[in-house]
Design a protein around this motif. Structure first.
Motif, short mmCIF file in Angstrom:
data_model
loop_
_atom_site.label_atom_id
_atom_site.label_comp_id
_atom_site.label_asym_id
_atom_site.label_seq_id
_atom_site.Cartn_x
_atom_site.Cartn_y
_atom_site.Cartn_z
N THR A 93 25.21 24.48 -1.37
CA THR A 93 25.21 25.04 -2.71
C THR A 93 26.37 24.49 -3.53
OG1 THR A 93 24.11 27.07 -1.98
CG2 THR A 93 25.36 27.18 -4.03
N GLY A 94 27.54 24.48 -2.93
CA GLY A 94 28.70 23.96 -3.64
C GLY A 94 28.58 22.49 -3.98
N ARG A 95 27.93 21.75 -3.11
CA ARG A 95 27.81 20.31 -3.30
C ARG A 95 26.66 19.93 -4.24
NH1 ARG A 95 28.29 19.16 1.71
NH2 ARG A 95 30.43 18.37 1.64
N LEU A 96 25.54 20.67 -4.17
CA LEU A 96 24.32 20.26 -4.87
C LEU A 96 24.07 20.98 -6.19
CD1 LEU A 96 21.95 19.95 -1.77
CD2 LEU A 96 22.99 18.09 -3.07
N HIS A 97 24.49 22.24 -6.30
CA HIS A 97 24.24 22.96 -7.56
C HIS A 97 24.82 22.23 -8.77
CE1 HIS A 97 22.84 27.30 -6.48
NE2 HIS A 97 22.13 26.37 -5.86
N PRO A 98 26.02 21.65 -8.69
CA PRO A 98 26.52 20.91 -9.86
C PRO A 98 25.66 19.71 -10.23
CG PRO A 98 28.33 21.46 -8.38
CD PRO A 98 27.06 21.78 -7.65
N ARG A 99 24.83 19.25 -9.27
CA ARG A 99 23.92 18.12 -9.54
C ARG A 99 22.55 18.60 -10.01
NH1 ARG A 99 24.63 13.51 -6.83
NH2 ARG A 99 23.21 12.77 -8.48
N GLY A 100 22.38 19.92 -10.15
CA GLY A 100 21.11 20.45 -10.61
C GLY A 100 20.08 20.68 -9.52
N VAL A 101 20.51 20.65 -8.25
CA VAL A 101 19.60 20.88 -7.13
C VAL A 101 19.71 22.34 -6.69
CG1 VAL A 101 18.96 20.20 -4.79
CG2 VAL A 101 19.87 18.49 -6.38
N VAL A 102 18.58 23.03 -6.63
CA VAL A 102 18.55 24.43 -6.19
C VAL A 102 18.51 24.47 -4.67
CG1 VAL A 102 17.23 26.57 -6.21
CG2 VAL A 102 17.38 25.18 -8.29
N VAL A 103 19.41 25.22 -4.05
CA VAL A 103 19.44 25.37 -2.59
C VAL A 103 18.83 26.71 -2.21
CG1 VAL A 103 20.91 25.48 -0.54
CG2 VAL A 103 21.47 23.89 -2.41
N VAL A 104 17.83 26.67 -1.34
CA VAL A 104 17.10 27.86 -0.91
C VAL A 104 17.41 28.13 0.56
CG1 VAL A 104 14.82 28.89 -0.58
CG2 VAL A 104 15.26 27.45 -2.58
N ALA A 105 17.87 29.35 0.86
CA ALA A 105 18.07 29.75 2.25
C ALA A 105 16.71 30.00 2.89
CB ALA A 105 18.95 30.99 2.32
N ASP A 106 16.40 29.25 3.93
CA ASP A 106 15.08 29.30 4.55
C ASP A 106 15.26 29.22 6.06
OD1 ASP A 106 12.02 28.90 4.40
OD2 ASP A 106 12.69 27.18 5.58
N PRO A 107 14.50 29.99 6.85
CA PRO A 107 14.72 30.04 8.29
C PRO A 107 14.20 28.84 9.06
CG PRO A 107 12.89 31.46 7.70
CD PRO A 107 13.50 30.99 6.41
N ASP A 108 13.66 27.83 8.39
CA ASP A 108 13.09 26.66 9.06
C ASP A 108 11.91 27.02 9.94
OD1 ASP A 108 14.92 25.02 7.83
OD2 ASP A 108 16.31 25.02 9.52
N GLU A 109 11.20 28.03 9.54
CA GLU A 109 9.96 28.44 10.23
C GLU A 109 8.86 28.54 9.18
OE1 GLU A 109 9.47 28.76 13.39
OE2 GLU A 109 11.55 28.58 14.07
N PRO A 110 7.61 28.19 9.56
CA PRO A 110 6.52 28.32 8.58
C PRO A 110 6.34 29.75 8.14
CG PRO A 110 5.85 27.09 10.54
CD PRO A 110 7.17 27.70 10.87
N PRO A 111 5.92 29.97 6.90
CA PRO A 111 5.62 28.94 5.89
C PRO A 111 6.85 28.61 5.06
CG PRO A 111 4.97 31.08 5.06
CD PRO A 111 5.52 31.32 6.44
N LEU A 112 6.83 27.41 4.46
CA LEU A 112 7.83 27.09 3.46
C LEU A 112 7.61 28.00 2.24
CD1 LEU A 112 7.72 23.20 3.67
CD2 LEU A 112 9.74 24.62 4.12
N PRO A 113 8.67 28.44 1.59
CA PRO A 113 8.52 29.41 0.50
C PRO A 113 8.16 28.76 -0.84
CG PRO A 113 10.83 28.97 0.87
CD PRO A 113 10.08 28.18 1.92
N PHE A 114 7.13 27.91 -0.82
CA PHE A 114 6.72 27.20 -2.02
C PHE A 114 5.21 27.15 -2.10
CE2 PHE A 114 10.65 25.22 -0.35
CZ PHE A 114 11.53 25.66 -1.35
N ALA A 115 4.69 26.97 -3.31
CA ALA A 115 3.26 26.94 -3.54
C ALA A 115 2.64 25.64 -3.03
CB ALA A 115 2.97 27.10 -5.03
N ASP A 116 1.34 25.68 -2.82
CA ASP A 116 0.60 24.48 -2.45
C ASP A 116 0.79 23.41 -3.53
OD1 ASP A 116 -0.29 26.21 -0.52
OD2 ASP A 116 -2.40 26.09 -1.06
N GLY A 117 0.96 22.16 -3.09
CA GLY A 117 1.02 21.05 -4.03
C GLY A 117 2.18 21.09 -4.99
N ALA A 118 3.31 21.66 -4.57
CA ALA A 118 4.44 21.86 -5.49
C ALA A 118 5.30 20.61 -5.68
CB ALA A 118 5.31 23.01 -5.00
#
Length: 258
Positions: A93-118
């Motif tokens: 978060t500290g490294r990427l947010h200033p570059r405009g990249v959103v960091v999402v905390a995710d457990p690395d288990e299916p499903p990914l928290p994103f819509a189909d075809g995103a």
């Protein structure tokens, strides 16, 4: 060769910060050859080209502390990274947010928290797990997965020094098996390159650091539990020079059909 004692080296390796996915702490203690293709450079080029196209989106899976992703010169308007380990989430978060990249905390288990075809591009460097069906699901038609994976029998000379022979596990993460899994998920494998690289470890502090950081190599590792083997390795390095092991890497690109 270091003049530090065995106990001093254990203390140094045991107290080092293992947050993030930056291995610069090992400078002077261990070396690793790099694959010839230059993943960070290739990734940066792909993201920069995507950034020039309006309405595109990228996803970096298991970004660690965001160290490699942050090297990209530009990002698409919608750029996301996932990470599971809380200290790494904070670092990314500290490294990427200033570059405009959103960091999402995710457990690395299916499903990914994103819509189909995103996403137009999904990337990852050295993911611990690869959920091909989820990768295929979140890619738009015509989108690509572009990644560098750790291949079979990586660092097994070191792993087997502590755990004994692991002949079955040596096959794990083979590039052919992963390519087959990508195809089974509906993706077309359009590039697959492999490399075997040399690792030299110069002291036992580096071993302790690595086994604390790459926790799946020796899952039950603690300095106390493996003190006798660490002592043997310390004596071996002192007598014969650097401990040599090898790592496998493969570069893979898999495209979702239009």
């Amino acid at each position: 060769m270091t003049t530090a004692t065995f106990d001093e080296l254990l203390k140094v390796g045991g107290s080092a910060d293992v947050t993030g996915w930056d291995f610069s702490w090992l400078d002077g203690r261990a070396t690793e050859e790099r694959p010839p293709w230059g993943y960070a450079r290739l990734l940066g080029g792909r993201l920069a080209r995507l950034a020039a196209v309006p309405g595109t989106a990228s996803l970096d899976i298991q970004t660690g502390g965001g160290e490699v992703l942050a090297e990209a010169p530009a990002f698409p308007a919608a750029a996301v990274a996932t990470e599971s380990w809380p200290p790494n989430v904070a670092a990314a978060t500290g490294r990427l947010h200033p570059r405009g990249v959103v960091v999402v905390a995710d457990p690395d288990e299916p499903p990914l928290p994103f819509a189909d075809g995103a996403f137009d591009l999904v990337t990852s460097r050295h993911p611990a797990t690869i959920h091909w069906t989820e990768i295929a699901r979140v890619l738009r038609p015509g989108g690509s997965y572009f990644a560098q994976h750790v291949g079979p029998a990586s660092a097994f000379e070191l792993i087997e020094f502590f755990l004994g022979p692991k002949p079955v596990e040596r096959r794990g993460r083979h590039h052919d098996d992963e390519a087959d899994a990508a195809r089974a998920a509906g993706l077309d494998v359009v590039d697959l390159r492999t490399a075997r690289t040399r690792i030299e470890i110069h002291d036992v502090a580096a071993v302790v650091y690595l086994l604390r950081k790459v926790i799946w190599w020796v899952p039950d590792f603690t300095v106390e539990r493996y003190r006798d083997r660490l002592r043997e390795l310390h004596d071996l390095i002192h007598r014969d020079g650097p401990f040599v092991t090898y790592s496998a890497r493969h570069l893979i690109e898999a495209r979702k059909p239009d």
